[in-house]
Design a protein around this motif. Structure first.
Motif, PDB file in Angstrom:
ATOM      1  N   ASN A 229      16.686  55.188  47.152  1.00  7.16           N
ATOM      2  CA  ASN A 229      15.449  55.710  47.737  1.00  7.16           C
ATOM      3  C   ASN A 229      15.700  56.104  49.193  1.00  7.16           C
ATOM      4  O   ASN A 229      15.375  55.356  50.109  1.00  7.16           O
ATOM      5  CB  ASN A 229      14.324  54.678  47.625  1.00  7.16           C
ATOM      6  CG  ASN A 229      14.680  53.334  48.223  1.00  7.16           C
ATOM      7  OD1 ASN A 229      15.726  52.762  47.914  1.00  7.16           O
ATOM      8  ND2 ASN A 229      13.821  52.814  49.099  1.00  7.16           N
ATOM      9  N   VAL A 232      12.192  59.359  53.565  1.00 10.80           N
ATOM     10  CA  VAL A 232      11.508  60.618  53.294  1.00 10.80           C
ATOM     11  C   VAL A 232      12.067  61.742  54.162  1.00 10.80           C
ATOM     12  O   VAL A 232      12.252  62.874  53.692  1.00 10.80           O
ATOM     13  CB  VAL A 232       9.987  60.457  53.502  1.00 10.80           C
ATOM     14  CG1 VAL A 232       9.288  61.815  53.459  1.00 10.80           C
ATOM     15  CG2 VAL A 232       9.405  59.535  52.426  1.00 10.80           C
ATOM     16  N   ASN A 253       6.717  53.719  45.968  1.00  9.10           N
ATOM     17  CA  ASN A 253       5.314  53.764  45.572  1.00  9.10           C
ATOM     18  C   ASN A 253       4.949  55.206  45.240  1.00  9.10           C
ATOM     19  O   ASN A 253       5.797  56.109  45.298  1.00  9.10           O
ATOM     20  CB  ASN A 253       4.413  53.202  46.674  1.00  9.10           C
ATOM     21  CG  ASN A 253       4.657  53.886  48.013  1.00  9.10           C
ATOM     22  OD1 ASN A 253       5.023  55.063  48.073  1.00  9.10           O
ATOM     23  ND2 ASN A 253       4.453  53.158  49.099  1.00  9.10           N
ATOM     24  N   ALA A 254       3.678  55.410  44.882  1.00  8.24           N
ATOM     25  CA  ALA A 254       3.249  56.745  44.468  1.00  8.24           C
ATOM     26  C   ALA A 254       3.393  57.760  45.603  1.00  8.24           C
ATOM     27  O   ALA A 254       3.681  58.935  45.360  1.00  8.24           O
ATOM     28  CB  ALA A 254       1.806  56.692  43.977  1.00  8.24           C
ATOM     29  N   GLN A 255       3.208  57.315  46.829  1.00 14.04           N
ATOM     30  CA  GLN A 255       3.328  58.232  47.965  1.00 14.04           C
ATOM     31  C   GLN A 255       4.770  58.714  48.127  1.00 14.04           C
ATOM     32  O   GLN A 255       5.018  59.897  48.430  1.00 14.04           O
ATOM     33  CB  GLN A 255       2.852  57.544  49.254  1.00 14.04           C
ATOM     34  CG  GLN A 255       1.351  57.296  49.325  1.00 14.04           C
ATOM     35  CD  GLN A 255       0.884  56.202  48.377  1.00 14.04           C
ATOM     36  OE1 GLN A 255       1.618  55.233  48.122  1.00 14.04           O
ATOM     37  NE2 GLN A 255      -0.321  56.344  47.846  1.00 14.04           N
ATOM     38  N   TYR A 256       5.716  57.828  47.918  1.00 14.73           N
ATOM     39  CA  TYR A 256       7.122  58.226  48.000  1.00 14.73           C
ATOM     40  C   TYR A 256       7.455  59.241  46.903  1.00 14.73           C
ATOM     41  O   TYR A 256       8.109  60.257  47.168  1.00 14.73           O
ATOM     42  CB  TYR A 256       8.026  57.005  47.873  1.00 14.73           C
ATOM     43  CG  TYR A 256       9.495  57.333  48.025  1.00 14.73           C
ATOM     44  CD1 TYR A 256      10.091  57.379  49.279  1.00 14.73           C
ATOM     45  CD2 TYR A 256      10.282  57.609  46.907  1.00 14.73           C
ATOM     46  CE1 TYR A 256      11.432  57.699  49.421  1.00 14.73           C
ATOM     47  CE2 TYR A 256      11.622  57.918  47.039  1.00 14.73           C
ATOM     48  CZ  TYR A 256      12.190  57.968  48.295  1.00 14.73           C
ATOM     49  OH  TYR A 256      13.525  58.299  48.424  1.00 14.73           O
ATOM     50  N   SER A 258       5.473  61.310  45.483  1.00 16.92           N
ATOM     51  CA  SER A 258       4.855  62.586  45.858  1.00 16.92           C
ATOM     52  C   SER A 258       5.689  63.323  46.895  1.00 16.92           C
ATOM     53  O   SER A 258       5.814  64.552  46.845  1.00 16.92           O
ATOM     54  CB  SER A 258       3.438  62.349  46.400  1.00 16.92           C
ATOM     55  OG  SER A 258       2.582  61.857  45.394  1.00 16.92           O
ATOM     56  N   ALA A 259       6.266  62.577  47.827  1.00 19.24           N
ATOM     57  CA  ALA A 259       7.113  63.207  48.839  1.00 19.24           C
ATOM     58  C   ALA A 259       8.349  63.835  48.217  1.00 19.24           C
ATOM     59  O   ALA A 259       8.775  64.932  48.610  1.00 19.24           O
ATOM     60  CB  ALA A 259       7.517  62.175  49.897  1.00 19.24           C
ATOM     61  N   HIS A 261       8.490  64.971  45.152  1.00 11.00           N
ATOM     62  CA  HIS A 261       8.029  66.104  44.357  1.00 11.00           C
ATOM     63  C   HIS A 261       7.722  67.339  45.194  1.00 11.00           C
ATOM     64  O   HIS A 261       7.661  68.456  44.642  1.00 11.00           O
ATOM     65  CB  HIS A 261       6.787  65.703  43.556  1.00 11.00           C
ATOM     66  CG  HIS A 261       7.079  64.877  42.358  1.00 11.00           C
ATOM     67  ND1 HIS A 261       6.122  64.118  41.696  1.00 11.00           N
ATOM     68  CD2 HIS A 261       8.234  64.681  41.668  1.00 11.00           C
ATOM     69  CE1 HIS A 261       6.670  63.501  40.673  1.00 11.00           C
ATOM     70  NE2 HIS A 261       7.951  63.822  40.634  1.00 11.00           N
ATOM     71  N   ARG A 262       7.550  67.174  46.468  1.00 12.57           N
ATOM     72  CA  ARG A 262       7.260  68.336  47.321  1.00 12.57           C
ATOM     73  C   ARG A 262       8.500  69.195  47.557  1.00 12.57           C
ATOM     74  O   ARG A 262       8.401  70.305  48.085  1.00 12.57           O
ATOM     75  CB  ARG A 262       6.665  67.880  48.645  1.00 12.57           C
ATOM     76  CG  ARG A 262       5.214  67.434  48.542  1.00 12.57           C
ATOM     77  CD  ARG A 262       4.556  67.328  49.899  1.00 12.57           C
ATOM     78  NE  ARG A 262       5.037  66.189  50.664  1.00 12.57           N
ATOM     79  CZ  ARG A 262       4.469  64.982  50.629  1.00 12.57           C
ATOM     80  NH1 ARG A 262       3.419  64.764  49.852  1.00 12.57           N
ATOM     81  NH2 ARG A 262       4.950  63.997  51.357  1.00 12.57           N
ATOM     82  N   TYR A 290       2.575  55.899  39.171  1.00 12.43           N
ATOM     83  CA  TYR A 290       3.509  56.300  40.214  1.00 12.43           C
ATOM     84  C   TYR A 290       3.781  57.806  40.222  1.00 12.43           C
ATOM     85  O   TYR A 290       4.325  58.322  41.186  1.00 12.43           O
ATOM     86  CB  TYR A 290       4.838  55.569  40.031  1.00 12.43           C
ATOM     87  CG  TYR A 290       4.843  54.134  40.500  1.00 12.43           C
ATOM     88  CD1 TYR A 290       5.491  53.762  41.676  1.00 12.43           C
ATOM     89  CD2 TYR A 290       4.230  53.138  39.755  1.00 12.43           C
ATOM     90  CE1 TYR A 290       5.517  52.449  42.099  1.00 12.43           C
ATOM     91  CE2 TYR A 290       4.257  51.819  40.159  1.00 12.43           C
ATOM     92  CZ  TYR A 290       4.891  51.476  41.333  1.00 12.43           C
ATOM     93  OH  TYR A 290       4.904  50.169  41.741  1.00 12.43           O
TER      94      TYR A 290
END
Length: 297
Positions: A229, A232, A253-256, A258-259, A261-262, A290
């Motif tokens: 991991n 970011v 976590n879900a925020q990671y 999403s980062a 996926h951007r 997630y």
């Protein structure tokens, strides 16, 4: 739907439908409370695209019901309806590639009995012929006593016979300089670098960014994944040579996700996230919570 998936649907469709409809908040609770728990049999571990479900990868083969990284684990994965299998590849003293997770042979073979004076029984200290003599199944159960440590060539042949897809991990590459080129040659010789395989049936991953980058440089057409991991603010640099970021579930976590996926990966598609250490019974709800593209169970 292929025949393998149909067999699984008949037994598990109802259970999976309920899981798919569970609230996301429940999934998050399950994720935090079940990581690390010993998993139950994986009868429901298969991808169902009409649920928007994740890719499900059999970790070291179907290692919940057969000895890990053996041909028996490949066969069990096929029977249970998996489409993807993960394995670990290392190199012997005489330069051959074998499928083994640990740096030593002690945990999953009878090497201590067969070669008592060869401690610490590292893979790299044994020839392929010596490793071929080892019993790699009895530690798991008497009925697996005839299982051996497969070579990568044997493993690829069985995967092909079972029409399975491979997530190949280069294990401990720092101990085996040049192992990436050896793996590439083995894949090419087995027919795994043609268009069909590299587009839909093969991903190569490692905890070593240098190793993954080397594979990308050697065979740019092959999809690759980094195990870990990264921060970011470092993800963009990984995206130049990987298609997946594959972390331990408890580290993200879900925020990671999403980062990740951007960004777009080495082949122009959105970067994917395949998490490992995912509890098998809750994988669908966890993946939804997630935003995971795949789970290694």
């Amino acid at each position: 739907m292929n025949q393998r998936s149909f067999r699984v649907v008949a037994a598990t469709g109802c259970a999976l439908l309920l899981a798919a409809l569970a609230p996301v908040s429940t999934a998050m609770a399950n994720a935090s409370s079940t990581v690390g728990r010993v998993a139950a049999p994986l009868a429901d571990a298969v991808r169902f695209p009409w649920f928007g479900g994740p890719v499900v990868v059999a970790h070291r083969g179907a290692s919940q019901v057969a000895p890990e990284n053996t041909l028996a684990a490949v066969d069990a994965a096929e029977r249970q309806g998996f489409e993807w299998v993960e394995n670990d590849v290392q190199r012997t003293r005489d330069g051959q590639l074998v499928v083994m997770h640990d740096a030593t042979l002690a945990r999953t073979t009878n090497v201590e009995q067969l070669y008592p004076d060869r401690s610490p029984w590292r893979v790299r200290d044994f020839t392929a012929a010596e490793i071929a003599r080892l019993d790699a199944g009895s530690w798991y159960g008497k009925r697996f006593a005839r299982e051996r440590v497969p070579t990568l060539k044997e493993f690829l042949r069985r995967m092909e016979d079972r029409d399975l897809r491979l997530l190949l991990e280069i294990k401990n590459p720092q101990q085996y300089p040049g192992i990436e080129s050896r793996i590439v040659r083995e894949l090419a010789g087995a027919g795994w670098l043609d268009r069909s395989h590299v587009r839909r049936r093969l991903v190569v991953q490692s905890f070593s960014a240098n190793s993954v980058r080397t594979v990308h440089n050697l065979v740019p057409q092959v999809r690759t994944g980094f195990l870990g991991n990264p921060p970011v603010n470092s993800l963009a640099s990984y995206a130049r040579y990987v298609d997946q970021i594959n972390p331990q579930l408890s580290k993200v976590n879900a925020q990671y996700v999403s980062a990740v996926h951007r960004l777009h990966g080495a082949h122009g598609d959105r970067l994917e996230v395949f998490a490992w250490d995912v509890p098998p019974r809750n994988y669908h709800r966890i993946a939804a919570a997630y935003g995971l593209d795949g789970v290694i169970v």
